[in-house]
Motif scaffolding. Structure first.
Motif, mmCIF file in Angstrom:
data_model
loop_
_atom_site.group_PDB
_atom_site.id
_atom_site.type_symbol
_atom_site.label_atom_id
_atom_site.label_comp_id
_atom_site.label_asym_id
_atom_site.label_seq_id
_atom_site.Cartn_x
_atom_site.Cartn_y
_atom_site.Cartn_z
ATOM 1 N N ILE A 159 -7.948 -2.705 39.232
ATOM 2 C CA ILE A 159 -7.381 -1.781 38.257
ATOM 3 C C ILE A 159 -6.800 -0.573 38.987
ATOM 4 N N CYS A 160 -5.613 -0.167 38.576
ATOM 5 C CA CYS A 160 -4.931 0.969 39.200
ATOM 6 C C CYS A 160 -5.745 2.245 38.991
ATOM 7 N N PRO A 161 -6.041 2.966 40.073
ATOM 8 C CA PRO A 161 -6.798 4.211 39.929
ATOM 9 C C PRO A 161 -5.968 5.339 39.304
ATOM 10 N N SER A 162 -4.645 5.191 39.297
ATOM 11 C CA SER A 162 -3.780 6.241 38.752
ATOM 12 C C SER A 162 -3.544 6.112 37.254
ATOM 13 N N CYS A 163 -3.307 4.865 36.785
ATOM 14 C CA CYS A 163 -2.942 4.717 35.371
ATOM 15 C C CYS A 163 -3.791 3.707 34.603
ATOM 16 N N GLY A 164 -4.671 2.970 35.276
ATOM 17 C CA GLY A 164 -5.582 2.063 34.591
ATOM 18 C C GLY A 164 -5.046 0.678 34.273
ATOM 19 N N VAL A 165 -3.837 0.355 34.734
ATOM 20 C CA VAL A 165 -3.232 -0.951 34.483
ATOM 21 C C VAL A 165 -3.728 -1.951 35.533
ATOM 22 N N GLU A 166 -3.833 -3.227 35.150
ATOM 23 C CA GLU A 166 -4.219 -4.270 36.099
ATOM 24 C C GLU A 166 -3.133 -4.419 37.159
ATOM 25 N N MET A 167 -3.540 -4.412 38.412
ATOM 26 C CA MET A 167 -2.592 -4.470 39.525
ATOM 27 C C MET A 167 -2.260 -5.915 39.891
ATOM 28 N N ASN A 168 -1.079 -6.111 40.482
ATOM 29 C CA ASN A 168 -0.640 -7.426 40.950
ATOM 30 C C ASN A 168 -1.082 -7.617 42.398
ATOM 31 N N GLU B 184 -7.172 -7.732 50.689
ATOM 32 C CA GLU B 184 -6.178 -8.007 49.650
ATOM 33 C C GLU B 184 -5.304 -6.768 49.450
ATOM 34 N N LEU B 185 -4.007 -6.980 49.253
ATOM 35 C CA LEU B 185 -3.082 -5.882 48.987
ATOM 36 C C LEU B 185 -2.552 -6.024 47.568
ATOM 37 N N HIS B 186 -2.572 -4.927 46.809
ATOM 38 C CA HIS B 186 -2.186 -4.924 45.401
ATOM 39 C C HIS B 186 -1.176 -3.811 45.138
ATOM 40 N N THR B 187 -0.349 -4.006 44.100
ATOM 41 C CA THR B 187 0.587 -2.983 43.647
ATOM 42 C C THR B 187 0.543 -2.917 42.128
ATOM 43 N N CYS B 188 0.601 -1.706 41.594
ATOM 44 C CA CYS B 188 0.591 -1.511 40.149
ATOM 45 C C CYS B 188 1.998 -1.736 39.592
ATOM 46 N N PRO B 189 2.137 -2.606 38.582
ATOM 47 C CA PRO B 189 3.457 -2.846 38.009
ATOM 48 C C PRO B 189 3.951 -1.682 37.146
ATOM 49 N N ALA B 190 3.053 -0.809 36.730
ATOM 50 C CA ALA B 190 3.440 0.298 35.850
ATOM 51 C C ALA B 190 3.897 1.535 36.627
ATOM 52 N N CYS B 191 3.105 1.945 37.624
ATOM 53 C CA CYS B 191 3.425 3.204 38.307
ATOM 54 C C CYS B 191 3.769 3.039 39.785
ATOM 55 N N GLY B 192 3.566 1.836 40.336
ATOM 56 C CA GLY B 192 3.936 1.579 41.724
ATOM 57 C C GLY B 192 2.888 1.939 42.757
ATOM 58 N N THR B 193 1.730 2.391 42.324
ATOM 59 C CA THR B 193 0.662 2.731 43.261
ATOM 60 C C THR B 193 0.201 1.481 44.005
ATOM 61 N N GLY B 194 -0.044 1.614 45.289
ATOM 62 C CA GLY B 194 -0.553 0.511 46.087
ATOM 63 C C GLY B 194 -2.036 0.669 46.327
#
Length: 62
Positions: free
Chosen positions: A9-18, A46-56
């Motif tokens: 889960i994105c720490p910035s906006c709470g969206v599930e990360m890819n 594992e490397l993830h990126t948030c589809p909503a805000c772009g946070t890695g």
């Protein structure tokens, strides 16, 4: 390497990360050597990126 079933889960906006990639991290500390995969000789991260805000983000596989 087993696929992680828990979404990150994105720490910035709470969206599930890819999940985009996995990379091998070489152990540098004594604690890292204990958790290293003996076949690969390192720790899989594992490397993830948030589809909503772009946070890695990243996390190590258990």
């Amino acid at each position: 390497m087993a696929a992680e079933t828990r979404p990150m889960i994105c720490p910035s906006c709470g969206v599930e990360m890819n999940r985009h990639a996995e990379k091998l991290v070489w152990p540098t500390a004594p604690a890292d050597h204990a958790s290293a995969d003996p076949v690969l000789g390192g720790i899989v991260e594992e490397l993830h990126t948030c589809p909503a805000c772009g946070t890695g983000g990243s996390r190590r596989e258990p």
